[in-house]
Scaffold this motif. Structure first.
Motif, PDB file in Angstrom:
ATOM      1  N   ARG A  94       0.106 -20.619   0.753  1.00 52.55           N
ATOM      2  CA  ARG A  94       0.130 -19.339  -0.516  1.00 52.55           C
ATOM      3  C   ARG A  94       0.196 -18.819  -0.318  1.00 52.55           C
ATOM      4  NH1 ARG A  94      -1.426 -24.255  -0.837  1.00 52.55           N
ATOM      5  NH2 ARG A  94       0.757 -24.088  -1.749  1.00 52.55           N
ATOM      6  N   GLN A  95       0.295 -17.611   1.314  1.00 51.22           N
ATOM      7  CA  GLN A  95       0.800 -16.510   0.582  1.00 51.22           C
ATOM      8  C   GLN A  95       2.267 -16.459   0.119  1.00 51.22           C
ATOM      9  OE1 GLN A  95      -1.380 -14.194   1.874  1.00 51.22           O
ATOM     10  NE2 GLN A  95      -0.477 -13.083   3.096  1.00 51.22           N
ATOM     11  N   PHE A 149      -8.530 -21.242   1.172  1.00 53.62           N
ATOM     12  CA  PHE A 149      -9.029 -20.311   2.120  1.00 53.62           C
ATOM     13  C   PHE A 149      -8.533 -19.516   2.142  1.00 53.62           C
ATOM     14  CE2 PHE A 149      -7.221 -25.003   3.913  1.00 53.62           C
ATOM     15  CZ  PHE A 149      -8.036 -25.295   4.350  1.00 53.62           C
ATOM     16  N   GLY A 150      -8.465 -19.095   0.679  1.00 53.17           N
ATOM     17  CA  GLY A 150      -8.261 -17.290   0.440  1.00 53.17           C
ATOM     18  C   GLY A 150      -7.108 -16.315   1.315  1.00 53.17           C
ATOM     19  N   ALA A 151      -5.921 -16.879   0.665  1.00 54.90           N
ATOM     20  CA  ALA A 151      -5.030 -16.033   1.629  1.00 54.90           C
ATOM     21  C   ALA A 151      -4.767 -14.308   1.807  1.00 54.90           C
ATOM     22  CB  ALA A 151      -3.505 -16.797   1.223  1.00 54.90           C
ATOM     23  N   PRO A 152      -4.440 -14.118   2.457  1.00 56.98           N
ATOM     24  CA  PRO A 152      -4.388 -12.540   2.613  1.00 56.98           C
ATOM     25  C   PRO A 152      -4.040 -11.774   1.467  1.00 56.98           C
ATOM     26  CG  PRO A 152      -3.936 -13.019   4.811  1.00 56.98           C
ATOM     27  CD  PRO A 152      -3.690 -14.520   3.867  1.00 56.98           C
ATOM     28  N   ALA A 157      -2.670  -9.294  -5.038  1.00 58.40           N
ATOM     29  CA  ALA A 157      -1.997 -10.387  -6.628  1.00 58.40           C
ATOM     30  C   ALA A 157      -2.637 -10.408  -8.041  1.00 58.40           C
ATOM     31  CB  ALA A 157      -1.733 -12.010  -6.288  1.00 58.40           C
ATOM     32  N   GLY A 158      -3.823 -10.184  -7.898  1.00 57.19           N
ATOM     33  CA  GLY A 158      -5.209 -10.274  -8.392  1.00 57.19           C
ATOM     34  C   GLY A 158      -5.041  -8.609  -9.406  1.00 57.19           C
ATOM     35  N   GLN A 159      -4.672  -7.749  -7.903  1.00 58.54           N
ATOM     36  CA  GLN A 159      -4.609  -6.315  -8.946  1.00 58.54           C
ATOM     37  C   GLN A 159      -3.063  -6.170  -9.839  1.00 58.54           C
ATOM     38  OE1 GLN A 159      -6.513  -3.624  -8.882  1.00 58.54           O
ATOM     39  NE2 GLN A 159      -7.975  -5.419  -8.242  1.00 58.54           N
ATOM     40  N   GLN A 160      -1.926  -6.940  -9.327  1.00 58.99           N
ATOM     41  CA  GLN A 160      -0.983  -6.715  -9.894  1.00 58.99           C
ATOM     42  C   GLN A 160      -1.690  -7.154 -11.240  1.00 58.99           C
ATOM     43  OE1 GLN A 160       2.068  -5.040  -9.238  1.00 58.99           O
ATOM     44  NE2 GLN A 160       0.841  -4.114  -7.445  1.00 58.99           N
TER      45      GLN A 160
END
Length: 182
Positions: A94-95, A149-152, A157-160
């Protein structure tokens, strides 16, 4: 789901004839879309969460159409280290996807900057940029759905994506002013 919970996994063992290759490719694409992690030749792992049930059913259907077979097993690590390793593999995948998404957001931002620098304020260009942002939004939804699992780097990515949305809003305003000579 927290990565350190005793996660349950689905293991898919897939066998397909070598030819025609289109069946193997279709299954591979669907497994990638689901976020499955390859463990070895024809063996894939997915966390057992409701979000993947439809995707597993789709893989099973595609394998059947290709005259292959799939064995789907429920699994858990024998030791905490096993579960942690699977979670780490899944999160690393995912990262990598989020990193690619973030890079594409950077390309979108640069494209908008280029159009502004060239004063290219046309409706055709605006429509093209809207389509690009729509693609980024769909991609973000797909990645978020499989990032159980919520990749760091998901937050970045959401901010971008938010930044890209703001950039397009600014560009839209500039196109509106140029088209309407304001």
């Amino acid at each position: 789901m927290a990565a350190d919970d005793q996660a349950r996994w689905l293991m898919l063992v897939v066998r397909l004839p070598a030819e025609p290759s289109r069946h193997r490719v279709a299954v591979w694409r669907e497994l990638r879309r689901a976020g499955a992690v390859p463990l070895g030749q024809g063996c894939w792992a997915l966390p057992e969460v409701p979000a993947v049930a439809d995707k597993v059913a789709r893989v099973e259907d595609l394998v059947g159409r290709g005259d292959g077979e799939v064995i789907t097993l429920r699994a858990a690590g024998r030791a905490e280290a096993d579960t942690a390793r699977l979670s780490a593999l899944f999160t690393a995948a995912r990262q990598a996807e989020w990193a690619e998404f973030i890079a594409d957001c950077g390309k979108f931002d640069a494209e908008i900057g280029s159009e502004i620098a060239k004063s290219k304020f046309t409706l055709a260009e605006l429509e093209e940029e809207e389509q690009s942002l729509d693609r980024l939004r769909r991609w973000h939804r797909e990645l978020a759905a499989r990032d159980v699992f919520g990749a760091p780097n998901a937050a970045e990515a959401g901010q971008q994506l938010k930044h890209c949305t703001e950039r397009l809003a600014d560009y839209t305003e500039r196109v509106f002013r140029a088209v309407h000579q304001m």
